[in-house]
Design a protein around this motif. Sequence first.
Motif, mmCIF file in Angstrom:
data_model
loop_
_atom_site.group_PDB
_atom_site.id
_atom_site.type_symbol
_atom_site.label_atom_id
_atom_site.label_comp_id
_atom_site.label_asym_id
_atom_site.label_seq_id
_atom_site.Cartn_x
_atom_site.Cartn_y
_atom_site.Cartn_z
ATOM 1 N N ALA A 1 0.829 -1.208 0.000
ATOM 2 C CA ALA A 1 0.000 0.000 0.000
ATOM 3 C C ALA A 1 0.860 1.253 0.000
ATOM 4 O O ALA A 1 0.576 2.223 -0.713
ATOM 5 C CB ALA A 1 -0.922 -0.011 1.212
ATOM 6 N N GLU A 2 1.934 1.238 0.787
ATOM 7 C CA GLU A 2 2.821 2.411 0.831
ATOM 8 C C GLU A 2 3.477 2.640 -0.526
ATOM 9 O O GLU A 2 3.592 3.786 -0.992
ATOM 10 C CB GLU A 2 3.876 2.234 1.912
ATOM 11 N N ALA A 3 3.915 1.560 -1.173
ATOM 12 C CA ALA A 3 4.518 1.678 -2.508
ATOM 13 C C ALA A 3 3.509 2.227 -3.516
ATOM 14 O O ALA A 3 3.884 2.906 -4.475
ATOM 15 C CB ALA A 3 5.056 0.327 -2.959
ATOM 16 N N PHE A 4 2.229 1.947 -3.267
ATOM 17 C CA PHE A 4 1.160 2.393 -4.168
ATOM 18 C C PHE A 4 0.774 3.843 -3.909
ATOM 19 O O PHE A 4 0.053 4.442 -4.706
ATOM 20 C CB PHE A 4 -0.051 1.470 -3.995
ATOM 21 N N GLY A 5 1.240 4.404 -2.781
ATOM 22 C CA GLY A 5 0.957 5.804 -2.496
ATOM 23 C C GLY A 5 0.109 6.068 -1.271
ATOM 24 O O GLY A 5 -0.192 7.229 -0.965
ATOM 25 N N VAL A 6 -0.290 4.997 -0.563
ATOM 26 C CA VAL A 6 -1.000 5.201 0.703
ATOM 27 C C VAL A 6 -0.011 5.802 1.706
ATOM 28 O O VAL A 6 1.139 5.364 1.806
ATOM 29 C CB VAL A 6 -1.581 3.880 1.237
ATOM 30 N N GLU A 7 -0.440 6.819 2.436
ATOM 31 C CA GLU A 7 0.433 7.522 3.380
ATOM 32 C C GLU A 7 0.308 6.912 4.775
ATOM 33 O O GLU A 7 -0.785 6.560 5.217
ATOM 34 C CB GLU A 7 0.041 9.003 3.435
ATOM 35 N N PHE A 8 1.441 6.808 5.477
ATOM 36 C CA PHE A 8 1.467 6.250 6.831
ATOM 37 C C PHE A 8 2.111 7.256 7.783
ATOM 38 O O PHE A 8 3.207 7.754 7.521
ATOM 39 C CB PHE A 8 2.268 4.944 6.860
ATOM 40 N N TYR A 9 1.431 7.530 8.900
ATOM 41 C CA TYR A 9 1.966 8.425 9.922
ATOM 42 C C TYR A 9 1.704 7.824 11.298
ATOM 43 O O TYR A 9 0.722 7.101 11.500
ATOM 44 C CB TYR A 9 1.308 9.813 9.846
ATOM 45 N N ALA A 10 2.592 8.150 12.252
ATOM 46 C CA ALA A 10 2.426 7.679 13.630
ATOM 47 C C ALA A 10 2.343 8.895 14.546
ATOM 48 O O ALA A 10 3.244 9.736 14.565
ATOM 49 C CB ALA A 10 3.595 6.787 14.037
ATOM 50 N N LEU A 11 1.271 8.982 15.301
ATOM 51 C CA LEU A 11 0.992 10.125 16.151
ATOM 52 C C LEU A 11 1.343 9.804 17.605
ATOM 53 O O LEU A 11 0.848 8.826 18.169
ATOM 54 C CB LEU A 11 -0.494 10.482 16.050
ATOM 55 N N SER A 12 2.183 10.627 18.212
ATOM 56 C CA SER A 12 2.531 10.449 19.620
ATOM 57 C C SER A 12 1.520 11.169 20.507
ATOM 58 O O SER A 12 0.871 12.133 20.082
ATOM 59 C CB SER A 12 3.938 10.974 19.902
ATOM 60 N N CYS A 13 1.400 10.704 21.760
ATOM 61 C CA CYS A 13 0.455 11.303 22.697
ATOM 62 C C CYS A 13 1.068 11.387 24.090
ATOM 63 O O CYS A 13 1.817 10.498 24.502
ATOM 64 C CB CYS A 13 -0.822 10.468 22.782
ATOM 65 N N ASP A 14 0.745 12.457 24.797
ATOM 66 C CA ASP A 14 1.027 12.553 26.230
ATOM 67 C C ASP A 14 -0.173 11.971 26.970
ATOM 68 O O ASP A 14 -1.320 12.349 26.696
ATOM 69 C CB ASP A 14 1.234 14.009 26.656
ATOM 70 N N ILE A 15 0.096 11.063 27.905
ATOM 71 C CA ILE A 15 -0.974 10.353 28.606
ATOM 72 C C ILE A 15 -0.878 10.625 30.105
ATOM 73 O O ILE A 15 0.204 10.536 30.688
ATOM 74 C CB ILE A 15 -0.881 8.836 28.343
ATOM 75 N N SER A 16 -2.005 10.954 30.709
ATOM 76 C CA SER A 16 -2.060 11.106 32.164
ATOM 77 C C SER A 16 -3.447 10.686 32.623
ATOM 78 O O SER A 16 -4.360 10.477 31.806
ATOM 79 C CB SER A 16 -1.773 12.543 32.584
ATOM 80 N N GLU A 17 -3.626 10.599 33.939
ATOM 81 C CA GLU A 17 -4.935 10.225 34.474
ATOM 82 C C GLU A 17 -5.956 11.348 34.311
ATOM 83 O O GLU A 17 -7.140 11.157 34.570
ATOM 84 C CB GLU A 17 -4.817 9.831 35.940
ATOM 85 N N HIS A 18 -5.507 12.512 33.856
ATOM 86 C CA HIS A 18 -6.413 13.646 33.637
ATOM 87 C C HIS A 18 -6.888 13.734 32.189
ATOM 88 O O HIS A 18 -7.962 14.284 31.921
ATOM 89 C CB HIS A 18 -5.728 14.948 34.035
ATOM 90 N N GLY A 19 -6.079 13.217 31.255
ATOM 91 C CA GLY A 19 -6.451 13.283 29.857
ATOM 92 C C GLY A 19 -5.302 12.850 28.957
ATOM 93 O O GLY A 19 -4.221 12.505 29.436
ATOM 94 N N ILE A 20 -5.552 12.871 27.655
ATOM 95 C CA ILE A 20 -4.561 12.446 26.660
ATOM 96 C C ILE A 20 -4.479 13.531 25.598
ATOM 97 O O ILE A 20 -5.507 14.014 25.103
ATOM 98 C CB ILE A 20 -4.954 11.104 26.016
ATOM 99 N N THR A 21 -3.245 13.904 25.236
ATOM 100 C CA THR A 21 -3.038 14.993 24.287
ATOM 101 C C THR A 21 -2.152 14.528 23.141
ATOM 102 O O THR A 21 -1.034 14.062 23.373
ATOM 103 C CB THR A 21 -2.361 16.195 24.978
ATOM 104 N N PRO A 22 -2.619 14.629 21.883
ATOM 105 C CA PRO A 22 -1.745 14.332 20.743
ATOM 106 C C PRO A 22 -0.672 15.410 20.624
ATOM 107 O O PRO A 22 -0.976 16.605 20.749
ATOM 108 C CB PRO A 22 -2.694 14.341 19.548
ATOM 109 N N THR A 23 0.577 15.002 20.388
ATOM 110 C CA THR A 23 1.682 15.970 20.467
ATOM 111 C C THR A 23 2.495 16.120 19.186
ATOM 112 O O THR A 23 3.110 17.161 18.982
ATOM 113 C CB THR A 23 2.645 15.578 21.598
ATOM 114 N N GLY A 24 2.565 15.107 18.333
ATOM 115 C CA GLY A 24 3.413 15.209 17.151
ATOM 116 C C GLY A 24 3.585 13.862 16.493
ATOM 117 O O GLY A 24 2.824 12.927 16.764
ATOM 118 N N LEU A 25 4.600 13.765 15.647
ATOM 119 C CA LEU A 25 4.815 12.528 14.892
ATOM 120 C C LEU A 25 6.004 11.750 15.424
ATOM 121 O O LEU A 25 6.988 12.335 15.896
ATOM 122 C CB LEU A 25 5.019 12.836 13.415
ATOM 123 N N LEU A 26 5.904 10.424 15.326
ATOM 124 C CA LEU A 26 7.012 9.532 15.625
ATOM 125 C C LEU A 26 7.523 8.915 14.333
ATOM 126 O O LEU A 26 6.787 8.807 13.345
ATOM 127 C CB LEU A 26 6.541 8.400 16.567
#
Length: 234
Positions: A205-230
């Motif tokens: 799929a990637e060779a065909f042009g499907v894009e792949f991204y990995a999103l990092s998150c900060d995790i706590s007992e209060h909430g979860i926040t997306p922060t950037g790419l890995l």
Amino acid sequence: MKFLNPLRQAVLLKRYKRFLADVQLVNGEVITIHCPNTGAMTGCAEPGMKIWMSDSSNPKRKYRYTWELAQTNNGDLICVNTHRANQLAGEALENNIVPALSDLANLVAERKYGYDNRRIDWCAEDAAGQTVFIEVKSVTLAEGAQGFFPDTVSKRAVDHLRSLQDMKSDGHRAVVLYVVMHEGIKHVQAAHHLDAKYAAMAAQAEAFGVEFYALSCDISEHGITPTGLLPMNK
């Protein structure tokens, strides 16, 4: 994403029947809670783990509490509630956290698409007027700092990649967004050792042009926040 009410802490005794877990509360009481994760949960559901659960405050629910977080022996937090991944992906897309997807408009969740009318997690239009189909995957399997998807054989995940490739061949953009729900994961790759078919299909799929991204998150007992790419490893 903030948890609406404070999470309650407990200790995991066992997870069973996929959707259930027995936990011990701070006062010693043992209760059964809902487990919102149908995967293998390798490394995320070890007896003795400290866990946090949300309270539905609904006396009519058979299982009042829902398992949200677990903590590894080295202190890394994991969000085991896979339903949170779509929420976090939407938040990241709305806040332009993924650079390649920072120009999206008309963001819609759960839109039907493809020959079999399946639902895509998110759909939008980019600045060039292309339709963008975004499939979200929750990543919790860690071997050291390496994150893997899937955590077991997943025909459904392979089918999703085929559908995305079809969308790409029809002239649209197609994206897999891995939402990393484990604080210890620093890079992500397809789990060749667990699902060779998925890994092969992801490479195709990637060779065909499907894009792949990995999103990092900060995790706590209060909430979860997306922060950037890995980084994505091959």
